[in-house]
Scaffold this motif. Structure first.
Motif, PDB file in Angstrom:
ATOM      1  N   ASP A   1      52.517  26.565  49.276  1.00  0.00           N
ATOM      2  CA  ASP A   1      51.861  25.834  48.108  1.00  0.00           C
ATOM      3  C   ASP A   1      53.014  25.975  46.953  1.00  0.00           C
ATOM      4  OD1 ASP A   1      50.447  24.352  46.526  1.00  0.00           O
ATOM      5  OD2 ASP A   1      48.893  25.608  46.422  1.00  0.00           O
ATOM      6  N   PRO A   2      54.048  25.361  46.728  1.00  0.00           N
ATOM      7  CA  PRO A   2      55.078  25.646  45.878  1.00  0.00           C
ATOM      8  C   PRO A   2      54.516  25.493  44.414  1.00  0.00           C
ATOM      9  CG  PRO A   2      55.469  23.680  46.987  1.00  0.00           C
ATOM     10  CD  PRO A   2      54.358  24.245  47.529  1.00  0.00           C
ATOM     11  N   GLY A   3      54.989  26.517  43.655  1.00  0.00           N
ATOM     12  CA  GLY A   3      54.286  26.405  42.114  1.00  0.00           C
ATOM     13  C   GLY A   3      55.900  26.222  41.247  1.00  0.00           C
ATOM     14  N   VAL A   4      55.441  26.147  40.132  1.00  0.00           N
ATOM     15  CA  VAL A   4      56.593  25.906  39.298  1.00  0.00           C
ATOM     16  C   VAL A   4      57.671  27.043  39.076  1.00  0.00           C
ATOM     17  CG1 VAL A   4      57.143  25.431  36.820  1.00  0.00           C
ATOM     18  CG2 VAL A   4      55.547  24.074  37.888  1.00  0.00           C
TER      19      VAL A   4
ATOM     20  N   ALA B   1      53.330  33.580  28.762  1.00  0.00           N
ATOM     21  CA  ALA B   1      52.093  32.810  29.052  1.00  0.00           C
ATOM     22  C   ALA B   1      52.265  31.606  29.948  1.00  0.00           C
ATOM     23  CB  ALA B   1      51.415  32.656  27.692  1.00  0.00           C
ATOM     24  N   VAL B   2      53.307  31.051  29.779  1.00  0.00           N
ATOM     25  CA  VAL B   2      53.804  29.732  30.485  1.00  0.00           C
ATOM     26  C   VAL B   2      53.791  30.080  31.894  1.00  0.00           C
ATOM     27  CG1 VAL B   2      55.586  27.836  30.594  1.00  0.00           C
ATOM     28  CG2 VAL B   2      54.722  28.897  28.282  1.00  0.00           C
ATOM     29  N   GLN B   3      54.573  31.289  32.201  1.00  0.00           N
ATOM     30  CA  GLN B   3      55.097  31.653  33.470  1.00  0.00           C
ATOM     31  C   GLN B   3      53.624  31.941  34.257  1.00  0.00           C
ATOM     32  OE1 GLN B   3      58.197  34.475  32.819  1.00  0.00           O
ATOM     33  NE2 GLN B   3      59.641  32.998  33.896  1.00  0.00           N
ATOM     34  N   ASN B   4      52.836  32.623  33.447  1.00  0.00           N
ATOM     35  CA  ASN B   4      51.291  32.812  34.143  1.00  0.00           C
ATOM     36  C   ASN B   4      50.486  31.872  34.242  1.00  0.00           C
ATOM     37  OD1 ASN B   4      52.445  35.488  34.625  1.00  0.00           O
ATOM     38  ND2 ASN B   4      51.520  36.379  32.770  1.00  0.00           N
ATOM     39  N   ALA B   5      50.828  30.970  33.702  1.00  0.00           N
ATOM     40  CA  ALA B   5      49.794  29.625  34.076  1.00  0.00           C
ATOM     41  C   ALA B   5      49.464  29.386  35.359  1.00  0.00           C
ATOM     42  CB  ALA B   5      50.508  28.537  33.086  1.00  0.00           C
ATOM     43  N   GLU B   6      48.566  28.497  35.248  1.00  0.00           N
ATOM     44  CA  GLU B   6      47.916  28.190  36.671  1.00  0.00           C
ATOM     45  C   GLU B   6      49.000  27.429  37.627  1.00  0.00           C
ATOM     46  OE1 GLU B   6      44.089  25.629  38.802  1.00  0.00           O
ATOM     47  OE2 GLU B   6      44.622  25.595  36.447  1.00  0.00           O
ATOM     48  N   ASN B   7      49.832  26.864  36.947  1.00  0.00           N
ATOM     49  CA  ASN B   7      50.706  25.987  37.886  1.00  0.00           C
ATOM     50  C   ASN B   7      52.078  26.922  38.435  1.00  0.00           C
ATOM     51  OD1 ASN B   7      51.725  26.159  35.406  1.00  0.00           O
ATOM     52  ND2 ASN B   7      52.668  24.199  35.346  1.00  0.00           N
TER      53      ASN B   7
ATOM     54  N   TRP C   1      58.188  42.316  30.216  1.00  0.00           N
ATOM     55  CA  TRP C   1      58.314  41.230  31.130  1.00  0.00           C
ATOM     56  C   TRP C   1      57.683  41.514  32.588  1.00  0.00           C
ATOM     57  CZ3 TRP C   1      60.871  39.620  35.404  1.00  0.00           C
ATOM     58  CH2 TRP C   1      60.769  38.223  35.756  1.00  0.00           C
ATOM     59  N   LEU C   2      58.408  42.674  32.999  1.00  0.00           N
ATOM     60  CA  LEU C   2      58.049  43.205  34.378  1.00  0.00           C
ATOM     61  C   LEU C   2      56.676  43.585  34.408  1.00  0.00           C
ATOM     62  CD1 LEU C   2      61.432  45.219  35.240  1.00  0.00           C
ATOM     63  CD2 LEU C   2      60.467  43.072  36.207  1.00  0.00           C
ATOM     64  N   HIS C   3      56.227  44.264  33.381  1.00  0.00           N
ATOM     65  CA  HIS C   3      54.712  44.671  33.408  1.00  0.00           C
ATOM     66  C   HIS C   3      53.704  43.387  33.106  1.00  0.00           C
ATOM     67  CE1 HIS C   3      56.736  48.585  33.278  1.00  0.00           C
ATOM     68  NE2 HIS C   3      55.530  49.039  33.752  1.00  0.00           N
ATOM     69  N   THR C   4      54.021  42.549  32.610  1.00  0.00           N
ATOM     70  CA  THR C   4      52.942  41.385  32.252  1.00  0.00           C
ATOM     71  C   THR C   4      53.169  39.957  33.181  1.00  0.00           C
ATOM     72  OG1 THR C   4      54.477  40.653  30.493  1.00  0.00           O
ATOM     73  CG2 THR C   4      52.545  42.084  29.981  1.00  0.00           C
ATOM     74  N   VAL C   5      54.346  39.796  33.718  1.00  0.00           N
ATOM     75  CA  VAL C   5      54.486  38.353  34.529  1.00  0.00           C
ATOM     76  C   VAL C   5      53.877  38.415  35.735  1.00  0.00           C
ATOM     77  CG1 VAL C   5      56.803  38.775  35.543  1.00  0.00           C
ATOM     78  CG2 VAL C   5      56.013  36.590  34.925  1.00  0.00           C
ATOM     79  N   ARG C   6      53.241  37.619  36.269  1.00  0.00           N
ATOM     80  CA  ARG C   6      52.658  37.322  37.522  1.00  0.00           C
ATOM     81  C   ARG C   6      53.176  36.407  38.329  1.00  0.00           C
ATOM     82  NH1 ARG C   6      47.933  39.287  39.099  1.00  0.00           N
ATOM     83  NH2 ARG C   6      47.512  37.543  40.170  1.00  0.00           N
ATOM     84  N   ALA C   7      54.064  36.514  39.495  1.00  0.00           N
ATOM     85  CA  ALA C   7      54.718  35.666  40.413  1.00  0.00           C
ATOM     86  C   ALA C   7      55.039  36.609  41.706  1.00  0.00           C
ATOM     87  CB  ALA C   7      56.071  35.136  39.688  1.00  0.00           C
ATOM     88  N   GLY C   8      55.063  35.607  42.618  1.00  0.00           N
ATOM     89  CA  GLY C   8      55.444  36.392  43.996  1.00  0.00           C
ATOM     90  C   GLY C   8      56.821  36.978  43.990  1.00  0.00           C
TER      91      GLY C   8
ATOM     92  N   GLY D   1      55.364  36.597  48.690  1.00  0.00           N
ATOM     93  CA  GLY D   1      54.773  35.385  48.539  1.00  0.00           C
ATOM     94  C   GLY D   1      54.187  35.110  47.112  1.00  0.00           C
ATOM     95  N   GLY D   2      53.631  34.173  47.020  1.00  0.00           N
ATOM     96  CA  GLY D   2      53.201  33.561  45.580  1.00  0.00           C
ATOM     97  C   GLY D   2      51.767  34.509  45.355  1.00  0.00           C
ATOM     98  N   VAL D   3      51.161  34.267  43.909  1.00  0.00           N
ATOM     99  CA  VAL D   3      50.247  34.894  43.665  1.00  0.00           C
ATOM    100  C   VAL D   3      49.145  33.602  43.273  1.00  0.00           C
ATOM    101  CG1 VAL D   3      51.221  36.956  43.074  1.00  0.00           C
ATOM    102  CG2 VAL D   3      50.959  35.406  41.367  1.00  0.00           C
ATOM    103  N   ASP D   4      47.874  34.161  42.997  1.00  0.00           N
ATOM    104  CA  ASP D   4      46.938  33.235  42.594  1.00  0.00           C
ATOM    105  C   ASP D   4      46.862  31.799  43.359  1.00  0.00           C
ATOM    106  OD1 ASP D   4      46.257  34.868  40.744  1.00  0.00           O
ATOM    107  OD2 ASP D   4      47.573  34.214  39.375  1.00  0.00           O
ATOM    108  N   GLY D   5      46.913  30.489  43.095  1.00  0.00           N
ATOM    109  CA  GLY D   5      46.922  29.598  43.606  1.00  0.00           C
ATOM    110  C   GLY D   5      48.149  29.129  44.508  1.00  0.00           C
ATOM    111  N   ARG D   6      49.165  29.964  44.550  1.00  0.00           N
ATOM    112  CA  ARG D   6      50.364  29.770  45.189  1.00  0.00           C
ATOM    113  C   ARG D   6      50.640  30.384  46.611  1.00  0.00           C
ATOM    114  NH1 ARG D   6      50.489  27.045  41.511  1.00  0.00           N
ATOM    115  NH2 ARG D   6      49.747  25.797  43.165  1.00  0.00           N
ATOM    116  N   SER D   7      49.558  31.220  46.968  1.00  0.00           N
ATOM    117  CA  SER D   7      49.304  31.695  48.387  1.00  0.00           C
ATOM    118  C   SER D   7      48.044  31.770  49.103  1.00  0.00           C
ATOM    119  CB  SER D   7      49.812  33.074  48.287  1.00  0.00           C
ATOM    120  OG  SER D   7      49.911  33.841  49.591  1.00  0.00           O
ATOM    121  N   VAL D   8      48.311  31.049  50.431  1.00  0.00           N
ATOM    122  CA  VAL D   8      47.055  30.997  51.206  1.00  0.00           C
ATOM    123  C   VAL D   8      47.476  31.616  52.526  1.00  0.00           C
ATOM    124  CG1 VAL D   8      45.413  29.481  52.300  1.00  0.00           C
ATOM    125  CG2 VAL D   8      46.141  29.023  50.137  1.00  0.00           C
ATOM    126  N   GLY D   9      46.681  32.680  53.056  1.00  0.00           N
ATOM    127  CA  GLY D   9      47.101  33.271  54.212  1.00  0.00           C
ATOM    128  C   GLY D   9      48.373  33.981  54.161  1.00  0.00           C
TER     129      GLY D   9
END
Length: 275
Positions: free
Chosen positions: A58-61, A207-213, A231-238, A258-266
């Motif tokens: 599920d690719p994100g931005v 905050a933009v990088q951690n958005a839902e998309n 940045w390393l302690h606050t950004v959320r990405a796979g 892998g992705g986090v939140d809505g970017r990863s299933v299974g």
């Protein structure tokens, strides 16, 4: 007279395997006289093969933050590499550049971006001089809009141009003045166009990088160790990249991500990226 028969002394109790229970001939297989647990012939059914574990991409931005402390020339080169690699397709293809403070307000970084993109050689895939090849197919629908239609407040820093009759071969483009909450920034794209988003602070960029998309790949260009640590302690990405392009897989250098939140299933294991 009840009890034991006279003259017979009680002997030791025999221990051994119990006698098998008998069941009527017409009783089903399984428990005696009961319901069958196996197949019709009384045997257990074969074990089912394990179900395949779900995999979904599920690719994100994908976005890259550039702060005033960064080496702007190197940052511009990595932006170009992240856009033209595989003609803007695939995991890690760059969608947004978050230009912090003076980077987003000044002209120096824009000039470097324009010069670096104009130097990209676009041509057929079988030409050794080609840096960026054609798209997989002729762009249509929303992808064609990305190449041709600007959103409110946007302008072309570098407008993409079709280079053949089909439109599959086109030059890369840069959108300026992209709104982080606008339509272009809300989804990933399969064409070589990147959006320049001016932000005031590093916290706003995160905050933009951690958005839902987001949640797929995030990058940072900075030479300030405090900014890198924040940045390393606050950004959320796979997949996190510091000081390099967001594309360019080097498997075995880092564990799969892998992705986090809505970017990863299974189960998800895209290739690791390192600068």
């Amino acid at each position: 007279m009840g009890g034991r028969r006279p003259g017979l002394a009680p002997g030791p109790r025999r221990r051994g395997r119990p006698r098998p229970r008998t069941r009527p001939a017409d009783a089903p297989a399984g428990r005696p006289g009961g319901r069958a647990r196996g197949g019709r012939d009384g045997r257990r059914p074969p074990r089912r093969a394990p179900r395949p574990r779900p995999r979904r991409a599920d690719p994100g931005v994908t976005s890259l933050v550039v702060t005033p402390s960064a080496d702007l020339e190197l940052a511009a080169a990595d932006v170009v590499a992240s856009v033209v690699d595989h003609a803007g397709r695939g995991h890690g293809a760059l969608d947004l550049v978050l230009a912090v403070g003076s980077v987003g307000h000044g002209e120096a970084f824009r000039r470097l971006l324009r010069e670096a993109f104009e130097a990209v050689v676009v041509g057929p895939a079988d030409d050794v001089a080609t840096v960026m090849g054609p798209l997989a197919s002729t762009p249509t629908g929303s992808e064609l809009d990305v190449l041709t239609v600007l959103g409110p407040g946007e302008s072309w820093l570098l407008e993409p141009r079709p280079l053949d009759e089909t439109g599959a071969l086109c030059s890369p483009g840069v959108r300026d003045g992209v709104d982080a909450r606008g339509a272009f920034a809300s989804r990933s794209h399969e064409v070589p166009v990147v959006g320049l988003v001016p932000v005031e602070t590093l916290a706003e960029a995160i905050a933009v990088q951690n958005a839902e998309n987001g949640g797929d790949v995030a990058g940072l260009h900075s030479l300030d160790v405090d900014e890198i640590d924040e940045w390393l302690h606050t950004v959320r990405a796979g997949d996190l990249v510091v000081g390099g392009p967001t594309t360019g897989a080097r498997v075995r250098r880092r564990p799969p991500a892998g992705g986090v939140d809505g970017r990863s299933v299974g189960v998800s294991s895209p290739a690791a990226r390192t600068p």
